[in-house]
Design a protein around this motif. Structure first.
Motif, PDB file in Angstrom:
ATOM      1  N   MET A 109       0.777  -1.270  -0.016  1.00  0.00           N
ATOM      2  CA  MET A 109      -0.011   0.035   0.154  1.00  0.00           C
ATOM      3  C   MET A 109       0.887   1.175   0.245  1.00  0.00           C
ATOM      4  O   MET A 109       0.490   2.322  -0.679  1.00  0.00           O
ATOM      5  N   SER A 110       1.928   1.185   0.687  1.00  0.00           N
ATOM      6  CA  SER A 110       2.783   2.246   0.981  1.00  0.00           C
ATOM      7  C   SER A 110       3.528   2.608  -0.502  1.00  0.00           C
ATOM      8  O   SER A 110       3.457   3.692  -1.058  1.00  0.00           O
ATOM      9  N   GLU A 111       4.180   1.455  -1.137  1.00  0.00           N
ATOM     10  CA  GLU A 111       4.866   1.668  -2.260  1.00  0.00           C
ATOM     11  C   GLU A 111       3.676   2.062  -3.373  1.00  0.00           C
ATOM     12  O   GLU A 111       4.081   3.009  -4.305  1.00  0.00           O
ATOM     13  N   GLY A 112       2.478   1.797  -3.358  1.00  0.00           N
ATOM     14  CA  GLY A 112       1.457   2.007  -4.328  1.00  0.00           C
ATOM     15  C   GLY A 112       1.066   3.453  -4.297  1.00  0.00           C
ATOM     16  O   GLY A 112       0.806   4.337  -5.260  1.00  0.00           O
ATOM     17  N   PHE A 113       0.891   3.855  -2.883  1.00  0.00           N
ATOM     18  CA  PHE A 113       0.597   5.351  -2.704  1.00  0.00           C
ATOM     19  C   PHE A 113       1.619   6.427  -3.277  1.00  0.00           C
ATOM     20  O   PHE A 113       1.565   7.371  -3.742  1.00  0.00           O
ATOM     21  N   ILE A 114       3.064   6.015  -2.712  1.00  0.00           N
ATOM     22  CA  ILE A 114       4.221   6.780  -3.254  1.00  0.00           C
ATOM     23  C   ILE A 114       4.238   6.964  -4.615  1.00  0.00           C
ATOM     24  O   ILE A 114       4.404   8.046  -5.441  1.00  0.00           O
ATOM     25  N   SER A 115       4.070   5.898  -5.316  1.00  0.00           N
ATOM     26  CA  SER A 115       4.085   5.862  -6.982  1.00  0.00           C
ATOM     27  C   SER A 115       2.827   6.288  -7.817  1.00  0.00           C
ATOM     28  O   SER A 115       2.878   6.880  -8.752  1.00  0.00           O
ATOM     29  N   GLY A 116       1.786   6.673  -6.760  1.00  0.00           N
ATOM     30  CA  GLY A 116       0.375   7.182  -7.375  1.00  0.00           C
ATOM     31  C   GLY A 116      -0.254   6.192  -8.044  1.00  0.00           C
ATOM     32  O   GLY A 116      -1.175   6.532  -8.573  1.00  0.00           O
ATOM     33  N   SER A 117       0.216   5.011  -8.199  1.00  0.00           N
ATOM     34  CA  SER A 117      -0.821   3.795  -8.901  1.00  0.00           C
ATOM     35  C   SER A 117      -1.616   3.442  -8.177  1.00  0.00           C
ATOM     36  O   SER A 117      -2.686   2.620  -8.699  1.00  0.00           O
ATOM     37  N   SER A 118      -1.902   3.437  -6.822  1.00  0.00           N
ATOM     38  CA  SER A 118      -2.857   2.960  -6.003  1.00  0.00           C
ATOM     39  C   SER A 118      -3.916   4.025  -5.714  1.00  0.00           C
ATOM     40  O   SER A 118      -3.715   4.741  -5.854  1.00  0.00           O
ATOM     41  N   GLU A 119      -4.987   3.489  -5.583  1.00  0.00           N
ATOM     42  CA  GLU A 119      -6.287   4.317  -5.141  1.00  0.00           C
ATOM     43  C   GLU A 119      -6.250   4.556  -3.485  1.00  0.00           C
ATOM     44  O   GLU A 119      -7.237   4.881  -2.971  1.00  0.00           O
ATOM     45  N   ALA A 120      -5.522   3.773  -2.687  1.00  0.00           N
ATOM     46  CA  ALA A 120      -5.230   4.104  -1.712  1.00  0.00           C
ATOM     47  C   ALA A 120      -4.914   5.714  -0.757  1.00  0.00           C
ATOM     48  O   ALA A 120      -4.191   6.131  -1.678  1.00  0.00           O
ATOM     49  N   ASN A 121      -5.670   6.030  -0.021  1.00  0.00           N
ATOM     50  CA  ASN A 121      -5.398   7.516   0.655  1.00  0.00           C
ATOM     51  C   ASN A 121      -4.345   7.255   1.713  1.00  0.00           C
ATOM     52  O   ASN A 121      -4.074   6.129   2.262  1.00  0.00           O
ATOM     53  N   LEU A 122      -3.829   8.398   2.197  1.00  0.00           N
ATOM     54  CA  LEU A 122      -2.696   8.256   3.078  1.00  0.00           C
ATOM     55  C   LEU A 122      -3.486   7.880   4.328  1.00  0.00           C
ATOM     56  O   LEU A 122      -2.586   7.057   5.291  1.00  0.00           O
ATOM     57  N   GLN A 123      -4.408   8.063   4.598  1.00  0.00           N
ATOM     58  CA  GLN A 123      -5.194   7.372   5.922  1.00  0.00           C
ATOM     59  C   GLN A 123      -5.211   5.937   6.138  1.00  0.00           C
ATOM     60  O   GLN A 123      -4.670   5.063   7.104  1.00  0.00           O
ATOM     61  N   ASP A 124      -5.519   5.222   4.769  1.00  0.00           N
ATOM     62  CA  ASP A 124      -5.502   3.818   4.552  1.00  0.00           C
ATOM     63  C   ASP A 124      -4.154   3.369   4.885  1.00  0.00           C
ATOM     64  O   ASP A 124      -3.736   2.300   5.413  1.00  0.00           O
ATOM     65  N   VAL A 125      -3.053   4.180   4.113  1.00  0.00           N
ATOM     66  CA  VAL A 125      -1.616   3.663   4.104  1.00  0.00           C
ATOM     67  C   VAL A 125      -1.127   3.672   5.594  1.00  0.00           C
ATOM     68  O   VAL A 125      -0.579   2.587   6.208  1.00  0.00           O
ATOM     69  N   MET A 126      -1.331   4.659   6.271  1.00  0.00           N
ATOM     70  CA  MET A 126      -0.974   4.837   7.599  1.00  0.00           C
ATOM     71  C   MET A 126      -1.838   3.771   8.666  1.00  0.00           C
ATOM     72  O   MET A 126      -0.980   3.370   9.736  1.00  0.00           O
ATOM     73  N   ILE A 127      -2.968   3.732   8.521  1.00  0.00           N
ATOM     74  CA  ILE A 127      -3.663   2.628   9.253  1.00  0.00           C
ATOM     75  C   ILE A 127      -2.878   1.149   8.982  1.00  0.00           C
ATOM     76  O   ILE A 127      -2.681   0.398   9.923  1.00  0.00           O
ATOM     77  N   ALA A 128      -2.820   0.876   7.857  1.00  0.00           N
ATOM     78  CA  ALA A 128      -2.056  -0.578   7.484  1.00  0.00           C
ATOM     79  C   ALA A 128      -0.754  -0.655   8.016  1.00  0.00           C
ATOM     80  O   ALA A 128      -0.380  -1.671   8.637  1.00  0.00           O
ATOM     81  N   SER A 129      -0.093   0.319   8.043  1.00  0.00           N
ATOM     82  CA  SER A 129       1.440   0.591   8.479  1.00  0.00           C
ATOM     83  C   SER A 129       1.377   0.351  10.057  1.00  0.00           C
ATOM     84  O   SER A 129       2.249  -0.339  10.624  1.00  0.00           O
ATOM     85  N   GLN A 130       0.270   1.188  10.767  1.00  0.00           N
ATOM     86  CA  GLN A 130       0.381   1.185  12.221  1.00  0.00           C
ATOM     87  C   GLN A 130      -0.310  -0.462  12.598  1.00  0.00           C
ATOM     88  O   GLN A 130       0.358  -0.841  13.717  1.00  0.00           O
ATOM     89  N   LYS A 131      -1.265  -1.177  11.902  1.00  0.00           N
ATOM     90  CA  LYS A 131      -1.645  -2.458  12.219  1.00  0.00           C
ATOM     91  C   LYS A 131      -0.358  -3.462  11.829  1.00  0.00           C
ATOM     92  O   LYS A 131      -0.077  -4.363  12.945  1.00  0.00           O
ATOM     93  N   ALA A 132       0.352  -3.274  11.076  1.00  0.00           N
ATOM     94  CA  ALA A 132       1.435  -3.855  10.858  1.00  0.00           C
ATOM     95  C   ALA A 132       2.676  -3.816  11.876  1.00  0.00           C
ATOM     96  O   ALA A 132       3.017  -4.808  12.477  1.00  0.00           O
ATOM     97  N   SER A 133       2.827  -2.683  12.260  1.00  0.00           N
ATOM     98  CA  SER A 133       3.713  -2.337  13.318  1.00  0.00           C
ATOM     99  C   SER A 133       3.129  -2.984  14.840  1.00  0.00           C
ATOM    100  O   SER A 133       3.980  -3.564  15.419  1.00  0.00           O
ATOM    101  N   LEU A 134       2.098  -2.873  15.047  1.00  0.00           N
ATOM    102  CA  LEU A 134       1.471  -3.291  16.374  1.00  0.00           C
ATOM    103  C   LEU A 134       1.405  -4.786  16.512  1.00  0.00           C
ATOM    104  O   LEU A 134       1.877  -5.593  17.320  1.00  0.00           O
ATOM    105  N   SER A 135       0.947  -5.689  15.180  1.00  0.00           N
ATOM    106  CA  SER A 135       1.250  -7.008  15.092  1.00  0.00           C
ATOM    107  C   SER A 135       2.559  -7.522  15.193  1.00  0.00           C
ATOM    108  O   SER A 135       2.807  -8.302  16.044  1.00  0.00           O
TER     109      SER A 135
END
Length: 106
Positions: A57-83
């Protein structure tokens, strides 16, 4: 890493059998019960999947090819970090329990 984890689990089971006065032999999962090693492996795979999803999701957001917004990327990143942090704490508890068992006098 997987073989050392399996070896540690086998040693813990053997020690538990010896402490219970049972003959030490090949340790099998309790009938009808879940295998601890398999449950731990599944948990590690789930953490890995969360980290992979967050990275994609992060790579997709950075490259602009993903439809994920910043909030979704940050939430997924925090979930991964917490797990991952939770997995590390479980590992630490397992290592402490193993050390306690190994320090017991029989």
């Amino acid at each position: 890493m997987n073989t050392s984890l399996n070896q540690m689990i086998t040693e813990l089971r053997s020690t538990a059998q010896a402490a219970a006065g049972k003959p030490v032999g090949k340790v099998e999962a309790a009938s009808g019960g879940a295998d601890f090693g398999e449950a731990l492996k599944n948990a590690i795979e789930q953490v890995n999947a969360a980290q992979t999803e967050a990275r994609e999701m992060s790579e997709g957001f950075i490259s602009g090819s993903s439809e994920a917004n910043l909030q979704d990327v940050m939430i997924a990143s925090q979930k991964a970090s917490l797990s991952f942090q939770q997995m590390v704490q479980v590992r630490n508890k397992l290592v402490n329990a193993y050390q306690d068992i190994m320090n017991m006098s029989v």
